[in-house]
Design an enzyme around this catalytic site. Structure first.
Site, short mmCIF file in Angstrom:
data_model
loop_
_atom_site.label_atom_id
_atom_site.label_comp_id
_atom_site.label_asym_id
_atom_site.label_seq_id
_atom_site.Cartn_x
_atom_site.Cartn_y
_atom_site.Cartn_z
N ASP A 175 0.95 -1.06 0.12
CA ASP A 175 0.09 -0.19 -0.17
C ASP A 175 0.80 1.12 -0.08
OD1 ASP A 175 -2.34 2.01 0.95
OD2 ASP A 175 -3.29 0.22 1.14
N PHE B 168 -6.45 -4.92 -5.20
CA PHE B 168 -7.51 -3.71 -4.50
C PHE B 168 -6.96 -2.31 -4.76
CE2 PHE B 168 -8.27 -6.90 -1.32
CZ PHE B 168 -9.59 -7.23 -1.60
N LYS C 91 -10.88 5.67 -6.07
CA LYS C 91 -12.39 5.03 -6.34
C LYS C 91 -13.37 6.47 -5.92
CE LYS C 91 -13.09 4.31 -1.21
NZ LYS C 91 -13.55 3.47 -0.21
N SER D 58 -16.47 -3.41 -10.48
CA SER D 58 -17.54 -2.58 -9.52
C SER D 58 -18.80 -2.74 -10.56
CB SER D 58 -17.09 -1.17 -9.56
OG SER D 58 -18.26 -0.25 -9.56
N TYR E 155 -13.58 6.95 -13.42
CA TYR E 155 -13.63 5.95 -12.70
C TYR E 155 -14.10 4.70 -12.94
CZ TYR E 155 -14.47 2.56 -8.58
OH TYR E 155 -14.56 1.53 -7.93
N LYS F 179 -12.40 0.94 -14.73
CA LYS F 179 -12.72 -0.43 -14.48
C LYS F 179 -13.06 -1.11 -15.60
CE LYS F 179 -11.97 -0.10 -10.04
NZ LYS F 179 -10.70 -1.02 -9.38
N ASN G 4 -22.78 -2.22 -3.43
CA ASN G 4 -22.24 -1.11 -2.53
C ASN G 4 -21.94 -1.56 -1.18
OD1 ASN G 4 -23.98 -0.03 -4.82
ND2 ASN G 4 -24.04 1.83 -3.49
N ASN H 165 -20.28 9.08 -0.24
CA ASN H 165 -21.13 7.82 -0.42
C ASN H 165 -22.29 7.92 0.83
OD1 ASN H 165 -18.31 6.42 -1.19
ND2 ASN H 165 -20.03 6.09 -2.77
P1 NAD Z 1 -9.85 2.16 -0.62
O1 NAD Z 1 -9.41 3.48 -1.11
O2 NAD Z 1 -10.25 2.18 0.79
O3 NAD Z 1 -8.47 1.37 -0.75
C1 NAD Z 1 -7.69 1.10 -1.46
C2 NAD Z 1 -6.34 1.14 -1.23
O4 NAD Z 1 -5.24 1.19 -2.47
C3 NAD Z 1 -5.68 2.33 -0.44
O5 NAD Z 1 -5.17 2.02 0.95
C4 NAD Z 1 -4.75 3.21 -1.02
O6 NAD Z 1 -3.87 3.79 -0.19
C5 NAD Z 1 -4.21 2.31 -1.89
N1 NAD Z 1 -3.67 2.66 -3.18
C6 NAD Z 1 -4.20 3.28 -3.99
N2 NAD Z 1 -3.61 3.49 -5.11
C7 NAD Z 1 -2.54 2.80 -4.85
C8 NAD Z 1 -1.07 2.48 -5.60
N3 NAD Z 1 -0.82 3.05 -6.86
N4 NAD Z 1 -0.17 1.87 -4.97
C9 NAD Z 1 -0.42 1.27 -3.63
N5 NAD Z 1 -1.62 1.51 -3.04
C10 NAD Z 1 -2.74 2.21 -3.77
O7 NAD Z 1 -10.88 1.66 -1.37
P2 NAD Z 1 -11.75 0.47 -1.13
O8 NAD Z 1 -13.28 0.76 -0.98
O9 NAD Z 1 -11.11 -0.53 -0.29
O10 NAD Z 1 -11.77 -0.24 -2.66
C11 NAD Z 1 -10.86 -1.33 -3.12
C12 NAD Z 1 -11.07 -1.63 -4.45
O11 NAD Z 1 -12.47 -1.97 -4.86
C13 NAD Z 1 -10.78 -0.53 -5.62
O12 NAD Z 1 -10.16 -0.91 -6.66
C14 NAD Z 1 -12.18 -0.04 -5.78
O13 NAD Z 1 -12.27 0.71 -7.14
C15 NAD Z 1 -12.90 -1.09 -5.75
N6 NAD Z 1 -14.51 -0.80 -5.58
C16 NAD Z 1 -14.86 -0.45 -4.47
C17 NAD Z 1 -15.94 -0.02 -4.22
C18 NAD Z 1 -16.74 0.66 -2.89
O14 NAD Z 1 -17.81 1.22 -2.89
N7 NAD Z 1 -15.79 0.69 -1.87
C19 NAD Z 1 -17.11 -0.40 -5.08
C20 NAD Z 1 -16.56 -1.29 -6.26
C21 NAD Z 1 -15.42 -1.21 -6.52
N1 UFG Z 2 -27.34 9.44 -1.81
C1 UFG Z 2 -27.97 10.52 -1.12
N2 UFG Z 2 -27.14 11.12 -0.12
C2 UFG Z 2 -25.88 11.29 -0.21
C3 UFG Z 2 -24.93 10.23 -0.79
C4 UFG Z 2 -25.67 9.30 -1.57
O1 UFG Z 2 -29.10 10.55 -1.25
O2 UFG Z 2 -25.33 12.27 0.53
C5 UFG Z 2 -28.11 8.34 -2.56
C6 UFG Z 2 -27.71 8.35 -3.79
O3 UFG Z 2 -28.46 9.27 -4.89
C7 UFG Z 2 -28.03 6.97 -4.30
C8 UFG Z 2 -27.64 5.89 -3.08
O4 UFG Z 2 -27.84 7.09 -1.96
O5 UFG Z 2 -29.44 6.67 -4.70
C9 UFG Z 2 -26.26 5.27 -2.73
O6 UFG Z 2 -25.33 6.50 -2.96
P1 UFG Z 2 -23.83 6.08 -2.98
O7 UFG Z 2 -22.98 7.39 -3.13
O8 UFG Z 2 -23.35 5.46 -1.71
O9 UFG Z 2 -23.42 4.71 -3.73
P2 UFG Z 2 -23.46 4.74 -5.56
O10 UFG Z 2 -24.43 3.70 -5.96
O11 UFG Z 2 -23.73 5.98 -5.93
O12 UFG Z 2 -22.12 4.36 -6.15
C10 UFG Z 2 -21.32 3.23 -5.23
C11 UFG Z 2 -19.84 3.68 -5.50
C12 UFG Z 2 -19.29 3.37 -6.82
C13 UFG Z 2 -19.63 2.14 -7.27
C14 UFG Z 2 -21.07 1.87 -7.29
C15 UFG Z 2 -21.40 0.48 -7.43
O13 UFG Z 2 -19.50 5.04 -4.95
O14 UFG Z 2 -17.88 3.49 -6.67
O15 UFG Z 2 -21.62 2.21 -5.82
O16 UFG Z 2 -20.78 -0.20 -6.87
F1 UFG Z 2 -19.33 2.04 -8.62
#
Ligand code: NAD
Ligand code: UFG
Length: 334
Positions: free
Chosen positions: A31, A80, A84, A124, A149, A153, A179, A199
Site C-alpha cells: 500500500d 484492490f 475510487k 464494480s 472511475y 474499471k 455497494n 457515499n
Molecule cells: P480504498 O481507497 O479504501 O482502498 C484502496 C487502497 O489502495 C488504499 O489503501 C490506497 O492507499 C491504496 N492505493 C491506491 N493506489 C495505490 C497505488 N498506486 N499503489 C499502492 N497502493 C495504492 O478503496 P476500497 O473501497 O477498499 O476499494 C478497493 C477496490 O475496490 C478499489 O479497486 C475500488 O475501485 C473497488 N471498488 C470499491 C467499491 C466501494 O464502494 N468501496 C465499489 C466497487 C469497487
Molecule cells: N445518496 C444520497 N445522499 C448522499 C449520498 C448518496 O441520497 O449524501 C444516494 C444516492 O443518490 C444513491 C444512494 O444514496 O441513490 C447510494 O449512493 P452512494 O454514493 O453511496 O453509492 P453509488 O451507488 O452512487 O455508488 C457506489 C460507489 C461506486 C460504485 C457503485 C457500484 O461509490 O464507486 O457504488 O458499486 F461504482
C-alpha cells in the site's frame, strides 16, 4: 498459499486480509497510504493475532513489485489498489487512468515475468452503466459508464479479457462489487473517507455523530417504491469472504476467466437506509430532500445466483447488521 494483496490497508483490502489470515492464507501486502493509514496494520494484527508481511510502496513503481516477487514466493494476487472517488475522477481523469489502469499493466507485466498467473481483480457494478434491467446478471450489457472511475474499471476488465485470450493459462476472477457498507464487528477497522463523504452510509454515520448537520437525499422522484435511489448494499465482511471463495475457486480450476457479481440481490432505498439506521441504533438522522445528483440511476441491484452456484458464496449479513456495524465503527473512531 501466499497471496499478494495490493491496497491492503484500504476499506475492502483490510477486511479481506483479516478473512484471509483467519483462513490460514499467507499475506504479503502493498500500500502507498494514498487513501489509508498505517495504523490499520496494527488493527489487523490485533484482530487476527497473525503475522503478515507488508511493503510500503506504489504499484506504479515496477521496482517495488519486482522486489516483492523476488523476495516472496507469491502464488496469487488480489488487486484492490485504485482510486475510487467518482466525483474526483471527473476532475482528475489522467490521475485516475494512470493509477487505476497503468498500475494494473505494471502488475500484469511483473506477474508474467514471474510466471504467476492467478489474479482476483476488484471491479464494480458501475461497469453496467445505467442497467437496462434489474436484477443485473453478469451477462448484462456493460459500458455506458458516466465517469473516468467507472471507465477505468471497464478498461481493466477489457485488458484482462484480452490477456486471457492471448494466453489461456491465466487464472483470473473479476469481482463486480455492488455497494459495500458496514465494518468489522470489532469496530477496529472500517471505512475512512477523506473529507466530506460522497457515499450514503458514511455520510449518515457522520450526521448521526453530529459532525454533519443533516443528510441530503438526492431526489425523491426516481422510478422506485418511495422515489429514492435503490442499491444493493452488502456487508464488507461478506464481500471480504467473497474473495476467499474466489481464491478457492481459482485454486481448484487452475485456469480460466471468471466474472461474478458480489451483492445480496436485494435493493434498499435511501429512505430504507435512514429508517433502518434510526431503528437499530436508536438515533435520529435529520435529512432534507434535495435535487438529484448528476449521474445517479434509479435502481441497481444484483442477481447473485452465479456467485452462489459457482463460488458457493451467499451474503449472510442483514441490512440491520450492516448499519449497526457502521455505527459501531463511527462511534469508536475519533
Ligand atoms: P480504498 O481507497 O479504501 O482502498 C484502496 C487502497 O489502495 C488504499 O489503501 C490506497 O492507499 C491504496 N492505493 C491506491 N493506489 C495505490 C497505488 N498506486 N499503489 C499502492 N497502493 C495504492 O478503496 P476500497 O473501497 O477498499 O476499494 C478497493 C477496490 O475496490 C478499489 O479497486 C475500488 O475501485 C473497488 N471498488 C470499491 C467499491 C466501494 O464502494 N468501496 C465499489 C466497487 C469497487
Ligand atoms: N445518496 C444520497 N445522499 C448522499 C449520498 C448518496 O441520497 O449524501 C444516494 C444516492 O443518490 C444513491 C444512494 O444514496 O441513490 C447510494 O449512493 P452512494 O454514493 O453511496 O453509492 P453509488 O451507488 O452512487 O455508488 C457506489 C460507489 C461506486 C460504485 C457503485 C457500484 O461509490 O464507486 O457504488 O458499486 F461504482
Amino acid at each position: 498459499m501466499k497471496i499478494l494483496v495490493t491496497g491492503m490497508c484500504g476499506y475492502i483490502g483490510s477486511h479481506t486480509v483479516v478473512e484471509l489470515l483467519q483462513n490460514n492464507y499467507e499475506v504479503v501486502g502493498l500500500d502507498n497510504f494514498s487513501n489509508s493509514k498505517r495504523e490499520v496494520l496494527d488493527k489487523i494484527k490485533q484482530i487476527t493475532n497473525k503475522e503478515f508481511k507488508f511493503y510500503e510502496g506504489d504499484m506504479l513503481d515496477k521496482n517495488i513489485l519486482q522486489t516483492i516477487f523476488s523476495e516472496n514466493k507469491i502464488e496469487a494476487v488480489i488487486d484492490f489498489a485504485a482510486y475510487k472517488a467518482v466525483g474526483e475522477s471527473v476532475q482528475k481523469p489522467v490521475e485516475y487512468y494512470i493509477n487505476n489502469v497503468s498500475s494494473v499493466l505494471n502488475l500484469l507485466n511483473v506477474m508474467k515475468e514471474n510466471d504467476v498467473k492467478t489474479l482476483v481483480f476488484s471491479s464494480s457494478a458501475t461497469v453496467y452503466g445505467n442497467p437496462e434491467k434489474v436484477p443485473i446478471k453478469e451477462t448484462s450489457k456493460t459500458g455506458g459508464t458516466t465517469n473516468p472511475y467507472g471507465t477505468s474499471k471497464l478498461f481493466v476488465e477489457k485488458i484482462l479479457e484480452d490477456l486471457y485470450k492471448s494466453d489461456n493459462t491465466w487464472n483470473i476472477c473479476i469481482l463486480r462489487y455492488f455497494n459495500p457498507i458496514g465494518a468489522h464487528k470489532s469496530g477496529l477497522i472500517g471505512e475512512e473517507p477523506n473529507g466530506i463523504p460522497a457515499n450514503l452510509v458514511p455520510y449518515v454515520t457522520k450526521v448521526a455523530k453530529g459532525k454533519l448537520e443533516y443528510l441530503n437525499v438526492f431526489g425523491n422522484d426516481y422510478n422506485t417504491k418511495d422515489g429514492t435511489g435503490v442499491r444493493d448494499y452488502i456487508h464488507v465482511v461478506d464481500l471480504a469472504l467473497g474473495h476467499v471463495k474466489a481464491i478457492e475457486k481459482l485454486k481448484k480450476e487452475k485456469q480460466g476467466l471468471y466474472i461474478y457479481n458480489l451483492g445480496t440481490g436485494t435493493g434498499y432505498s435511501v429512505l430504507d437506509i435512514i429508517n433502518t439506521f434510526e431503528k437499530v441504533n436508536n438515533i435520529k438522522v435529520p435529512y432534507k430532500i434535495v435535487e438529484r445528483r448528476e449521474g445517479d440511476i434509479d435502481s441497481c441491484y444484483s442477481n447473485p445466483e452465479k456467485a452462489k452456484k459457482e463460488l458457493n458464496f451467499t451474503a449472510k449479513y442483514t441490512l440491520e447488521d450492516m448499519l449497526k456495524d457502521a455505527w459501531n465503527y463511527e462511534k469508536n473512531s475519533h
